[in-house]
Write an enzyme that holds these catalytic residues in place. Structure first.
Site, PDB file in Angstrom:
ATOM      1  N   CYS A 182     -59.320  -9.275  15.858  1.00  0.00           N
ATOM      2  CA  CYS A 182     -60.488  -9.886  17.814  1.00  0.00           C
ATOM      3  C   CYS A 182     -59.792 -11.455  18.240  1.00  0.00           C
ATOM      4  O   CYS A 182     -59.373 -12.021  17.669  1.00  0.00           O
ATOM      5  CB  CYS A 182     -61.739 -10.424  16.595  1.00  0.00           C
ATOM      6  SG  CYS A 182     -62.778 -10.888  17.389  1.00  0.00           S
ATOM      7  N   ASP A 189     -57.994  -6.346  13.115  1.00  0.00           N
ATOM      8  CA  ASP A 189     -58.547  -4.949  13.322  1.00  0.00           C
ATOM      9  C   ASP A 189     -57.561  -3.718  13.212  1.00  0.00           C
ATOM     10  O   ASP A 189     -56.637  -3.672  13.480  1.00  0.00           O
ATOM     11  CB  ASP A 189     -59.091  -4.599  14.519  1.00  0.00           C
ATOM     12  CG  ASP A 189     -60.301  -5.706  15.495  1.00  0.00           C
ATOM     13  OD1 ASP A 189     -61.401  -5.991  14.096  1.00  0.00           O
ATOM     14  OD2 ASP A 189     -60.144  -6.162  16.663  1.00  0.00           O
TER      15      ASP A 189
END
Length: 275
Positions: A182, A189
């Site tokens: 992120c 992620d």
């Protein structure tokens, strides 16, 4: 113009249980696209497929209702929707009375379309349909089978190579080793990636190293997939290309961007084992 640092990401926020569409935070796609050389006339089309697992509201009698949500945000919309704001928005339905699931769907579709700046399609699956939802894995040849050495963990397009002198192939390659971070919080992620193309054979070892090179990259899901699409298009020069990523969920949401430059049906949105 709104920017990621202005979003709710990484900040303490109050959770509201009454419907509040102002919670949705839109971020313009244009700056991130300019940074990776996406031209004004988009070289792809597709959608960002969102799945929401934490949607609940009250019926007219005050009894809680639940549903699973799928939202299709078109790739040519001017904005993406920041994921934490999406979570907060869905949470705002918790103590909100609505007549039925169709009323919830219509309201959500209207609000998401306004935030994205383009028509968003929303579908709700109520509990009676849960048993018909299936798990599946991305089709294609798994490049993760290759035993490679690598120490490159920042995107490097020069890793991508194709045998330009050989006959074109119609091939689908898959990796489960996609990871990015992120851009605001630094949280990881995790995702799986499917690349379908027609063109000179892509060097699979180089492709795997390239996918792994995203491991320390910071970027939103949508921006990462578009960066991958553009790098493959420029470096390998396929005549047809489709890139599809399925990211694991965070905060009750998963985001699955799909980009293609040729006509394909939209992915069936089957959830993978890791999702």
């Amino acid at each position: 113009m709104t920017t990621p640092d202005q979003s709710p990401l990484g900040k303490e926020v109050a959770y509201t249980e009454q419907y509040d569409p102002s919670l949705l935070f839109a971020i313009a796609r244009a700056p991130a696209r300019a940074a990776i050389g996406v031209p004004d006339v988009l070289p792809f089309f597709g959608a960002d497929i969102w799945n929401g697992y934490e949607l609940s509201w009250l019926n007219d009698k005050g009894k809680p209702q639940i549903a699973l949500l799928t939202a299709m945000v078109p790739a040519d919309s001017p904005n993406i929707i920041e994921s934490k704001s999406f979570k907060l928005y869905l949470g705002s339905f918790a103590q909100t009375k609505l007549a039925n699931a169709d009323a919830a769907r219509s309201l959500i579709q209207q609000d998401l379309s306004e935030a994205a700046g383009a028509p968003v399609q929303v579908r709700l699956v109520e509990p009676g349909g849960f048993a018909r939802l299936e798990l599946d894995e991305l089709d294609g040849l798994l490049v993760d089978r290759l035993d490679i050495d690598t120490d490159i963990y920042s995107p490097d397009a020069t890793l991508l190579k194709a045998a330009q002198g050989e006959a074109p192939v119609d091939e689908t390659l898959v990796s489960n080793l996609l990871k990015s971070n992120c851009p605001v919080t630094g949280q990881p992620d995790w995702g799986s990636l499917q690349i379908r193309y027609v063109g000179p054979p892509i060097d699979q070892e180089g492709l795997l190293k390239y996918v792994i090179s995203y491991r320390r990259h910071t970027g939103f899901h949508e921006q990462c997939v578009e960066g991958i699409f553009m790098d493959i298009l420029r470096q390998c020069q396929p005549t047809q290309l489709a890139v599809y990523a399925r990211y694991t969920r965070r905060g009750g949401l998963d985001i699955n961007p799909f980009r293609t430059n040729f006509t394909l049906p939209m992915p069936d949105n089957a959830r993978t084992a890791r999702q």
